[in-house]
Design a protein around this motif. Structure first.
Motif, PDB file in Angstrom:
ATOM      1  N   GLN A  70      25.458   6.047   7.582  1.00 36.64           N
ATOM      2  CA  GLN A  70      26.838   6.274   7.153  1.00 36.64           C
ATOM      3  C   GLN A  70      27.547   7.291   8.065  1.00 36.64           C
ATOM      4  N   GLY A  71      27.347   7.141   9.362  1.00 36.68           N
ATOM      5  CA  GLY A  71      28.010   8.006  10.331  1.00 36.68           C
ATOM      6  C   GLY A  71      27.288   9.309  10.625  1.00 36.68           C
ATOM      7  N   ILE A  72      26.168   9.553   9.987  1.00 38.87           N
ATOM      8  CA  ILE A  72      25.402  10.789  10.213  1.00 38.87           C
ATOM      9  C   ILE A  72      24.236  10.476  11.146  1.00 38.87           C
ATOM     10  N   PRO A  73      24.152  11.170  12.293  1.00 34.27           N
ATOM     11  CA  PRO A  73      23.003  10.966  13.181  1.00 34.27           C
ATOM     12  C   PRO A  73      21.721  11.450  12.493  1.00 34.27           C
ATOM     13  N   VAL A  74      20.675  10.642  12.569  1.00 35.54           N
ATOM     14  CA  VAL A  74      19.418  10.938  11.894  1.00 35.54           C
ATOM     15  C   VAL A  74      18.255  10.667  12.852  1.00 35.54           C
ATOM     16  N   CYS A  75      17.274  11.560  12.824  1.00 39.79           N
ATOM     17  CA  CYS A  75      16.019  11.289  13.524  1.00 39.79           C
ATOM     18  C   CYS A  75      14.877  11.778  12.655  1.00 39.79           C
ATOM     19  N   PHE A  76      13.745  11.087  12.734  1.00 40.07           N
ATOM     20  CA  PHE A  76      12.593  11.537  11.966  1.00 40.07           C
ATOM     21  C   PHE A  76      11.298  11.024  12.569  1.00 40.07           C
ATOM     22  N   ASP A  77      10.233  11.683  12.179  1.00 43.64           N
ATOM     23  CA  ASP A  77       8.907  11.307  12.619  1.00 43.64           C
ATOM     24  C   ASP A  77       8.071  11.000  11.390  1.00 43.64           C
ATOM     25  N   ALA A  78       7.195  10.018  11.501  1.00 42.76           N
ATOM     26  CA  ALA A  78       6.318   9.617  10.405  1.00 42.76           C
ATOM     27  C   ALA A  78       4.920  10.166  10.670  1.00 42.76           C
ATOM     28  N   LEU A 111      10.728  15.054   8.691  1.00 45.02           N
ATOM     29  CA  LEU A 111       9.439  14.371   8.770  1.00 45.02           C
ATOM     30  C   LEU A 111       9.238  13.600   7.476  1.00 45.02           C
ATOM     31  N   LEU A 112       8.574  12.474   7.565  1.00 42.67           N
ATOM     32  CA  LEU A 112       8.072  11.787   6.389  1.00 42.67           C
ATOM     33  C   LEU A 112       6.551  11.902   6.464  1.00 42.67           C
ATOM     34  N   ILE A 113       5.968  12.609   5.516  1.00 37.75           N
ATOM     35  CA  ILE A 113       4.518  12.822   5.506  1.00 37.75           C
ATOM     36  C   ILE A 113       3.914  12.021   4.360  1.00 37.75           C
ATOM     37  N   TYR A 114       3.012  11.133   4.713  1.00 39.60           N
ATOM     38  CA  TYR A 114       2.355  10.280   3.732  1.00 39.60           C
ATOM     39  C   TYR A 114       0.954  10.815   3.451  1.00 39.60           C
ATOM     40  N   PHE A 115       0.739  11.262   2.219  1.00 38.93           N
ATOM     41  CA  PHE A 115      -0.576  11.702   1.762  1.00 38.93           C
ATOM     42  C   PHE A 115      -1.273  10.442   1.239  1.00 38.93           C
ATOM     43  N   ARG A 117      -4.315   9.393   0.512  1.00 35.54           N
ATOM     44  CA  ARG A 117      -5.292   9.396  -0.588  1.00 35.54           C
ATOM     45  C   ARG A 117      -4.583   9.437  -1.945  1.00 35.54           C
ATOM     46  N   ARG A 118      -3.464  10.135  -2.009  1.00 37.16           N
ATOM     47  CA  ARG A 118      -2.697  10.233  -3.263  1.00 37.16           C
ATOM     48  C   ARG A 118      -1.608   9.168  -3.367  1.00 37.16           C
ATOM     49  N   ASN A 119      -1.378   8.461  -2.261  1.00 38.63           N
ATOM     50  CA  ASN A 119      -0.271   7.514  -2.174  1.00 38.63           C
ATOM     51  C   ASN A 119       1.059   8.204  -2.496  1.00 38.63           C
ATOM     52  N   GLU A 120       1.257   9.372  -1.880  1.00 35.28           N
ATOM     53  CA  GLU A 120       2.483  10.152  -2.064  1.00 35.28           C
ATOM     54  C   GLU A 120       3.173  10.347  -0.722  1.00 35.28           C
ATOM     55  N   LEU A 121       4.478  10.341  -0.769  1.00 35.26           N
ATOM     56  CA  LEU A 121       5.273  10.510   0.436  1.00 35.26           C
ATOM     57  C   LEU A 121       6.191  11.715   0.260  1.00 35.26           C
ATOM     58  N   TYR A 122       6.252  12.532   1.296  1.00 33.75           N
ATOM     59  CA  TYR A 122       7.064  13.742   1.229  1.00 33.75           C
ATOM     60  C   TYR A 122       8.102  13.749   2.345  1.00 33.75           C
ATOM     61  N   TYR A 123       9.327  14.070   1.990  1.00 29.87           N
ATOM     62  CA  TYR A 123      10.433  14.245   2.936  1.00 29.87           C
ATOM     63  C   TYR A 123      10.495  15.728   3.271  1.00 29.87           C
ATOM     64  N   MET A 124      10.133  16.084   4.502  1.00 36.80           N
ATOM     65  CA  MET A 124      10.150  17.492   4.907  1.00 36.80           C
ATOM     66  C   MET A 124      11.356  17.757   5.799  1.00 36.80           C
ATOM     67  N   ARG A 125      12.251  18.585   5.284  1.00 32.31           N
ATOM     68  CA  ARG A 125      13.444  18.958   6.038  1.00 32.31           C
ATOM     69  C   ARG A 125      13.061  19.740   7.298  1.00 32.31           C
ATOM     70  N   CYS A 126      13.884  19.643   8.292  1.00 28.16           N
ATOM     71  CA  CYS A 126      13.621  20.311   9.572  1.00 28.16           C
ATOM     72  C   CYS A 126      13.426  21.814   9.388  1.00 28.16           C
ATOM     73  N   ALA A 127      14.262  22.448   8.590  1.00 21.83           N
ATOM     74  CA  ALA A 127      14.151  23.899   8.383  1.00 21.83           C
ATOM     75  C   ALA A 127      12.816  24.254   7.738  1.00 21.83           C
ATOM     76  N   GLU A 128      12.366  23.431   6.807  1.00 24.13           N
ATOM     77  CA  GLU A 128      11.082  23.659   6.155  1.00 24.13           C
ATOM     78  C   GLU A 128       9.940  23.504   7.165  1.00 24.13           C
ATOM     79  N   MET A 129      10.029  22.455   7.991  1.00 23.16           N
ATOM     80  CA  MET A 129       9.033  22.237   9.031  1.00 23.16           C
ATOM     81  C   MET A 129       8.966  23.440   9.971  1.00 23.16           C
TER      82      MET A 129
END
Length: 176
Positions: A70-78, A111-115, A117-129
């Motif tokens: 929606q017009g916002i530049p986005v980049c991420f790593d899996a 970042l999108l971090i997939y755990f 073993r738990r089948n859980e996915l986490y969205y980690m903001r750049c500042a948090e990383m």
């Protein structure tokens, strides 16, 4: 540069889910996100089966995905891990720098971090990383424990899709 060998594709399950999600987002007109291929130089090729069995990375990759929402530049790593801790060594300094610089240009990096073993996915903001990265660089813990993460940014996966736009919306709301 690193070496690629045909031991199997680590993280391919997560990437498959993200790729399906990106196709769906494109079909709905919500986002245009592209997978960034990592350029390789083949060293050994199995001509009979027509595949590369050994190759070298030509250059360091930055992130796995880049585009616009929606017009916002986005980049991420899996990223994927099979434990309740995520090793910081799975994040490379050039990726951290790229993502920080991307955000300085008014983009959103995460970042999108997939755990797995738990089948859980986490969205980690750049500042948090960046906070976890700095901690590791200054002699602190070299991994991130699951319990250190905000429950607010765990994603509910449904039908093999990764609803990261929901977390992106929360991220943007918290930035305002």
């Amino acid at each position: 540069m690193g070496t690629w060998n045909s031991r199997g594709l680590r993280g391919s399950t997560l990437e498959d889910m993200i790729n399906r999600t990106n196709e769906r987002y494109l079909e709905k007109g919500l986002a245009l996100i592209q997978k960034i291929p990592t350029p390789i130089t083949p060293v050994r090729i199995d001509k009979e089966h027509r595949h590369i069995t050994l190759a070298y990375f030509e250059q360091r990759s930055t992130v796995d995905y880049i585009g616009a929402v929606q017009g916002i530049p986005v980049c991420f790593d899996a990223k994927e891990c099979n434990a309740d801790t995520f090793p910081l060594q799975n994040i490379h300094e050039h990726q951290v720098e790229f993502m920080k610089n991307f955000e300085k240009q008014d983009g959103v990096a995460f970042l999108l971090i997939y755990f797995s073993r738990r089948n859980e996915l986490y969205y980690m903001r750049c500042a948090e990383m960046e906070c976890f990265w700095e901690r590791g660089q200054t002699g602190g813990r070299k991994s991130i424990r699951r319990e250190e993460l905000s429950e607010h940014f765990f994603l509910k996966m449904a039908g093999g899709y990764v609803p990261y736009l929901d977390a992106l919306q929360k991220d943007l709301e918290e930035r305002e």
